[in-house]
Design a protein around this motif. Structure first.
Motif, PDB file in Angstrom:
ATOM      1  N   ASN A  90     -48.171  26.665 -16.618  1.00 31.23           N
ATOM      2  CA  ASN A  90     -47.004  26.811 -17.498  1.00 31.23           C
ATOM      3  C   ASN A  90     -46.363  25.470 -17.820  1.00 31.23           C
ATOM      4  O   ASN A  90     -45.382  25.418 -18.547  1.00 31.23           O
ATOM      5  CB  ASN A  90     -45.943  27.698 -16.835  1.00 31.23           C
ATOM      6  CG  ASN A  90     -46.390  29.130 -16.739  1.00 31.23           C
ATOM      7  OD1 ASN A  90     -47.175  29.600 -17.554  1.00 31.23           O
ATOM      8  ND2 ASN A  90     -45.924  29.828 -15.718  1.00 31.23           N
ATOM      9  N   ARG A  91     -46.866  24.404 -17.258  1.00 30.01           N
ATOM     10  CA  ARG A  91     -46.237  23.103 -17.444  1.00 30.01           C
ATOM     11  C   ARG A  91     -46.321  22.648 -18.914  1.00 30.01           C
ATOM     12  O   ARG A  91     -47.387  22.710 -19.529  1.00 30.01           O
ATOM     13  CB  ARG A  91     -46.951  22.080 -16.553  1.00 30.01           C
ATOM     14  CG  ARG A  91     -46.351  20.712 -16.612  1.00 30.01           C
ATOM     15  CD  ARG A  91     -47.106  19.787 -15.673  1.00 30.01           C
ATOM     16  NE  ARG A  91     -46.838  18.415 -16.004  1.00 30.01           N
ATOM     17  CZ  ARG A  91     -47.672  17.416 -15.769  1.00 30.01           C
ATOM     18  NH1 ARG A  91     -48.814  17.653 -15.183  1.00 30.01           N
ATOM     19  NH2 ARG A  91     -47.369  16.196 -16.102  1.00 30.01           N
ATOM     20  N   LYS A 142     -46.699  19.917 -21.464  1.00 30.95           N
ATOM     21  CA  LYS A 142     -47.285  18.583 -21.377  1.00 30.95           C
ATOM     22  C   LYS A 142     -47.015  17.717 -22.606  1.00 30.95           C
ATOM     23  O   LYS A 142     -47.292  16.520 -22.582  1.00 30.95           O
ATOM     24  CB  LYS A 142     -48.796  18.698 -21.174  1.00 30.95           C
ATOM     25  CG  LYS A 142     -49.147  19.360 -19.853  1.00 30.95           C
ATOM     26  CD  LYS A 142     -50.633  19.563 -19.735  1.00 30.95           C
ATOM     27  CE  LYS A 142     -50.951  20.262 -18.428  1.00 30.95           C
ATOM     28  NZ  LYS A 142     -52.250  20.922 -18.457  1.00 30.95           N
ATOM     29  N   LEU A 158     -45.833  22.428  -9.087  1.00 24.53           N
ATOM     30  CA  LEU A 158     -45.216  22.218 -10.398  1.00 24.53           C
ATOM     31  C   LEU A 158     -46.154  21.415 -11.306  1.00 24.53           C
ATOM     32  O   LEU A 158     -46.361  21.720 -12.472  1.00 24.53           O
ATOM     33  CB  LEU A 158     -43.903  21.463 -10.208  1.00 24.53           C
ATOM     34  CG  LEU A 158     -43.034  21.236 -11.430  1.00 24.53           C
ATOM     35  CD1 LEU A 158     -42.362  22.528 -11.857  1.00 24.53           C
ATOM     36  CD2 LEU A 158     -41.971  20.190 -11.126  1.00 24.53           C
ATOM     37  N   LEU A 159     -46.742  20.387 -10.715  1.00 30.89           N
ATOM     38  CA  LEU A 159     -47.642  19.525 -11.480  1.00 30.89           C
ATOM     39  C   LEU A 159     -48.877  20.281 -11.980  1.00 30.89           C
ATOM     40  O   LEU A 159     -49.347  20.082 -13.087  1.00 30.89           O
ATOM     41  CB  LEU A 159     -48.082  18.360 -10.594  1.00 30.89           C
ATOM     42  CG  LEU A 159     -48.884  17.284 -11.284  1.00 30.89           C
ATOM     43  CD1 LEU A 159     -47.956  16.288 -11.920  1.00 30.89           C
ATOM     44  CD2 LEU A 159     -49.810  16.604 -10.313  1.00 30.89           C
ATOM     45  N   ARG A 160     -49.386  21.161 -11.139  1.00 29.11           N
ATOM     46  CA  ARG A 160     -50.639  21.846 -11.459  1.00 29.11           C
ATOM     47  C   ARG A 160     -50.424  23.164 -12.198  1.00 29.11           C
ATOM     48  O   ARG A 160     -51.386  23.833 -12.562  1.00 29.11           O
ATOM     49  CB  ARG A 160     -51.423  22.082 -10.169  1.00 29.11           C
ATOM     50  CG  ARG A 160     -51.882  20.789  -9.539  1.00 29.11           C
ATOM     51  CD  ARG A 160     -52.254  20.935  -8.107  1.00 29.11           C
ATOM     52  NE  ARG A 160     -53.327  21.902  -7.908  1.00 29.11           N
ATOM     53  CZ  ARG A 160     -54.030  22.009  -6.786  1.00 29.11           C
ATOM     54  NH1 ARG A 160     -53.779  21.214  -5.778  1.00 29.11           N
ATOM     55  NH2 ARG A 160     -54.983  22.891  -6.680  1.00 29.11           N
ATOM     56  N   SER A 161     -49.145  23.532 -12.425  1.00 30.72           N
ATOM     57  CA  SER A 161     -48.873  24.827 -13.046  1.00 30.72           C
ATOM     58  C   SER A 161     -49.449  24.911 -14.460  1.00 30.72           C
ATOM     59  O   SER A 161     -49.348  23.965 -15.244  1.00 30.72           O
ATOM     60  CB  SER A 161     -47.357  25.041 -13.118  1.00 30.72           C
ATOM     61  OG  SER A 161     -47.072  26.174 -13.922  1.00 30.72           O
TER      62      SER A 161
END
Ligand code: SF4
Length: 185
Positions: free
Chosen positions: A111-112, A114, A106-109
């Motif tokens: 699509n996150r 920011k 999730l952190l590295r997605s």
């Protein structure tokens, strides 16, 4: 070019090696110019044994819901690279649901989200937190004056009982009963 593997899982190979392999795969897919027969090699014993040299283990918690299960995050050069359940966590006792089991993903997605964004004329653009909060405040004031029942307040699985209580109070003062905690477990 390198790499991998006498062991198939990406978790068994080094991060750099995996990235090299991914880049190589893209190159092959895009141009078909690299002979795949020479594109890999076996991981060394050292790479298999320790794919993330000098990584630090950091105790943290999953933030996907308010249970707060324990995670051991492995951090290499400031980057979260791998995780495992914290076996000694007093709440989760080494267990994770599927959401918590991939917090690192999730952190590295890519699509996150920011930072706050707004869509104007069909285009997304970045705005500051202050501007985002000002815009939300203006809209809330506008809809409250018109008819507060146009608005619904939504909670979150991350919300604790106490925060849910405050959201409920806020909705009541705003003038509507349109509220849902979201997490009904
Ligand atoms: S989302 Fe799953 S792993 Fe994360 S805190 Fe909640 S129950 Fe635990």
């Amino acid at each position: 070019m390198s790499q991998v593997s006498r062991r198939p899982l990406s978790s068994k190979i080094g991060r750099r090696s995996f990235l090299k392999m991914a880049a190589l795969s893209s190159a092959v897919g895009a141009g078909g110019v690299i002979a795949s027969a020479n594109a890999t090699r076996e991981a060394t014993d050292a790479e298999v044994k320790n794919p993330y040299p000098n990584a630090k283990k950091v105790k943290t918690i999953c933030t996907a819901c308010s249970v707060g299960c324990g995670i051991i995050a492995e951090v290499q050069d400031g980057i979260w690279v791998r995780q495992e359940p914290a076996q000694d966590h007093p709440v989760s006792l080494g267990g994770h649901c599927c959401k918590g089991a991939d917090m690192v993903g999730l952190l590295r997605s890519t699509n996150r989200l920011k930072y706050p964004m707004v869509k104007e004329n069909g285009e997304w653009k970045r705005i500051s937190y202050k501007e985002a909060l000002d815009r939300i405040g203006e809209q809330l004031n506008k809809y409250q004056k018109e008819n507060p029942d146009q608005v619904q307040f939504m909670g979150s699985a991350k919300v604790s009982n106490e925060i849910a209580y405050y959201i409920r109070k806020f909705a009541a003062f705003y003038g509507t009963n349109n509220i849902d905690h979201q997490a009904r477990i």
